[in-house]
Design a protein around this motif. Structure first.
Motif, mmCIF file in Angstrom:
data_model
loop_
_atom_site.group_PDB
_atom_site.id
_atom_site.type_symbol
_atom_site.label_atom_id
_atom_site.label_comp_id
_atom_site.label_asym_id
_atom_site.label_seq_id
_atom_site.Cartn_x
_atom_site.Cartn_y
_atom_site.Cartn_z
ATOM 1 N N ALA A 1 0.689 -1.295 -0.093
ATOM 2 C CA ALA A 1 0.021 -0.060 0.005
ATOM 3 C C ALA A 1 0.920 1.318 0.037
ATOM 4 O O ALA A 1 1.648 1.448 0.972
ATOM 5 C CB ALA A 1 -0.942 -0.011 0.996
ATOM 6 N N ILE A 2 0.725 2.093 -0.930
ATOM 7 C CA ILE A 2 1.447 3.345 -0.877
ATOM 8 C C ILE A 2 0.327 4.441 -0.495
ATOM 9 O O ILE A 2 -0.403 4.900 -1.272
ATOM 10 C CB ILE A 2 1.682 3.913 -2.518
ATOM 11 C CG1 ILE A 2 2.718 2.859 -2.697
ATOM 12 C CG2 ILE A 2 2.585 5.218 -2.266
ATOM 13 C CD1 ILE A 2 3.265 3.004 -4.240
ATOM 14 N N LYS A 3 0.544 4.847 0.758
ATOM 15 C CA LYS A 3 -0.501 5.849 1.455
ATOM 16 C C LYS A 3 -0.189 7.353 1.030
ATOM 17 O O LYS A 3 1.105 7.833 1.262
ATOM 18 C CB LYS A 3 -0.355 5.647 3.012
ATOM 19 C CG LYS A 3 -1.406 6.528 3.719
ATOM 20 C CD LYS A 3 -3.006 6.503 3.228
ATOM 21 C CE LYS A 3 -3.841 7.555 3.432
ATOM 22 N NZ LYS A 3 -3.493 8.824 2.684
ATOM 23 N N LEU A 4 -0.778 7.630 0.273
ATOM 24 C CA LEU A 4 -0.613 9.064 -0.386
ATOM 25 C C LEU A 4 -1.746 10.065 -0.285
ATOM 26 O O LEU A 4 -2.974 9.529 -0.421
ATOM 27 C CB LEU A 4 -0.335 9.052 -1.776
ATOM 28 C CG LEU A 4 -0.245 10.101 -2.705
ATOM 29 C CD1 LEU A 4 1.201 10.659 -2.475
ATOM 30 C CD2 LEU A 4 -0.309 9.762 -4.048
ATOM 31 N N HIS A 5 -1.607 11.191 -0.126
ATOM 32 C CA HIS A 5 -2.786 12.013 -0.023
ATOM 33 C C HIS A 5 -3.089 12.748 -1.290
ATOM 34 O O HIS A 5 -2.246 13.290 -1.743
ATOM 35 C CB HIS A 5 -2.470 13.506 1.049
ATOM 36 C CG HIS A 5 -3.644 14.310 1.248
ATOM 37 N ND1 HIS A 5 -4.502 14.741 0.527
ATOM 38 C CD2 HIS A 5 -4.053 14.671 2.488
ATOM 39 C CE1 HIS A 5 -5.427 15.553 0.968
ATOM 40 N NE2 HIS A 5 -5.107 15.567 2.171
ATOM 41 N N THR A 6 -3.963 12.176 -1.930
ATOM 42 C CA THR A 6 -4.181 12.543 -3.499
ATOM 43 C C THR A 6 -4.891 13.870 -3.556
ATOM 44 O O THR A 6 -4.959 14.386 -4.743
ATOM 45 C CB THR A 6 -5.178 11.439 -4.098
ATOM 46 O OG1 THR A 6 -6.222 11.395 -3.252
ATOM 47 C CG2 THR A 6 -4.278 10.084 -3.949
ATOM 48 N N GLY A 7 -5.375 14.560 -2.641
ATOM 49 C CA GLY A 7 -5.927 16.011 -2.842
ATOM 50 C C GLY A 7 -7.291 16.288 -3.229
ATOM 51 O O GLY A 7 -7.788 15.405 -4.002
#
Length: 354
Positions: A94-100
């Motif tokens: 899992a790549i936990k990213l804030h996608t905005g």
């Protein structure tokens, strides 16, 4: 004559100090770099709250967390740093990213994230829906926003799309468990890829916030982490804030950290650091602090401490707005709360990589 002696003594002293700094530079730089970044890496730790104390490389007594830093912000540097901290990253990732929010001006560059994701086999970006009614409030709206923002190069798993799962909080300040997006159970390991910036309530958003709020389910877990019950007040300024919010976030982040154990690692990108989170979308204030670089570590406390240390170490003319945002929200309680939860090493080395 006395003035001449004084001038010569001053010159000799200055030359000695310069020689000493030159001799120390390779030790400070660790894996490469120049004298300017050596000086910044060796600058005094100015963050008012210290959860993890920075020590010079090779001079720590006992164990020490390693935080790698590159002043260059590009795909090559991102991949280089990831490869230094990815020992526990394998299986389904899992790549936990804030996608905005839609068209957010400060989110991480898609091409840079894409280049990294392509180096991580069997990996997806993961997100959860929001508690506030914005562009990611429902799964349908969230997926439309992902398309608008260009997160189309790999699968994106909205982890609470199919429900929640409760993860326990060992010795929490306020919480005994937190509802996370159910999809978190599908992953063997997690890369927490964070755009470090300010935040309207948290003061700053680093790796801890990224998993504390970012993994919590939109309609249950995020209420728990924000300390609100039922329908939250429309005015978020009436939600619990300051120390309590930071402690709630630490509880939630600890649940995620304990779930993955050694199979979680962290990257903070100190770029386009508005005082506002990427959840502010196009209304986010324009950054007033310069871009600083990329940090990577297997230690959650150390990487957020190092990010704060670099921000607070900038000239006041540059960092004033972001520092004011962090301090006015009591955001540094994040660091001391993590230290009290033993979520990271109490000392770290900053190793510059170029």
């Amino acid at each position: 004559m006395d003035k001449l002696k004084f001038s010569r003594r001053k010159l000799l002293k200055t030359s000695a100090l310069a020689a000493c700094a030159t001799a120390l530079a390779p030790a400070v730089l660790g894996l490469g770099g120049d004298a300017a970044w050596a000086a910044e890496a060796a600058a005094p730790q100015k963050t008012p709250v210290i959860g993890s104390r920075r020590v010079e490389p090779g001079q720590a007594k006992g164990s020490v967390a390693k935080v790698y830093f590159s002043p260059v912000i590009d795909a090559a540097s991102l991949i280089k740093l990831y490869n230094l901290v990815n020992d526990g990253i394998y299986g389904k990732v899992a790549i936990k990213l804030h996608t905005g929010e839609k068209n957010g001006p400060n989110i991480l560059p898609r091409d840079m994230v894409k280049a990294l994701q392509e180096q991580i086999p069997n990996s997806n970006i993961v997100e959860t829906n929001t508690l506030y009614q914005g562009d990611r409030y429902t799964t349908k709206d969230h997926r439309e926003t992902l398309q608008v923002n260009g997160w189309t190069f790999c699968p994106v798993d909205i982890m609470d799309e199919h429900g929640d799962v409760n993860l326990p909080v060992e010795g929490g300040f306020h919480l005994k468990e937190v509802a996370m997006g159910k999809g978190i159970m599908d992953y063997d390991s997690m890369l927490v890829l964070t755009h470090f910036k300010g935040h309207a309530m948290g003061g700053f958003g680093g790796s801890m916030k990224n998993i504390a709020i970012g993994c919590a389910s939109g309609q249950v877990g995020k209420r728990q982490v924000h300390g609100v019950e039922g329908t939250p007040p429309a005015d978020w300024s009436k939600w619990p804030a300051k120390e309590k919010l930071m402690e709630l976030m630490a509880d939630s982040a600890k649940a995620v950290q304990d779930h993955f154990g050694k199979r979680i690692t962290y990257i903070n990108v100190l770029r386009n650091m508005s005082v506002d989170c990427d959840c502010a979308g196009q209304s986010a204030k324009k950054p007033t602090i310069k871009d600083i670089g990329i940090l990577a570590s297997t230690d959650l406390l150390a990487i957020d401490q190092a990010a704060c240390d670099l921000v607070f170490g900038q000239p006041q003319s540059d960092n004033h707005d972001l520092v004011e945002r962090i301090e006015s929200r009591h955001g540094l309680r994040q660091l001391s709360a993590m230290a009290e939860h033993k979520m990271g090493n109490p000392q770290y080395e900053l190793i510059v990589v170029k």
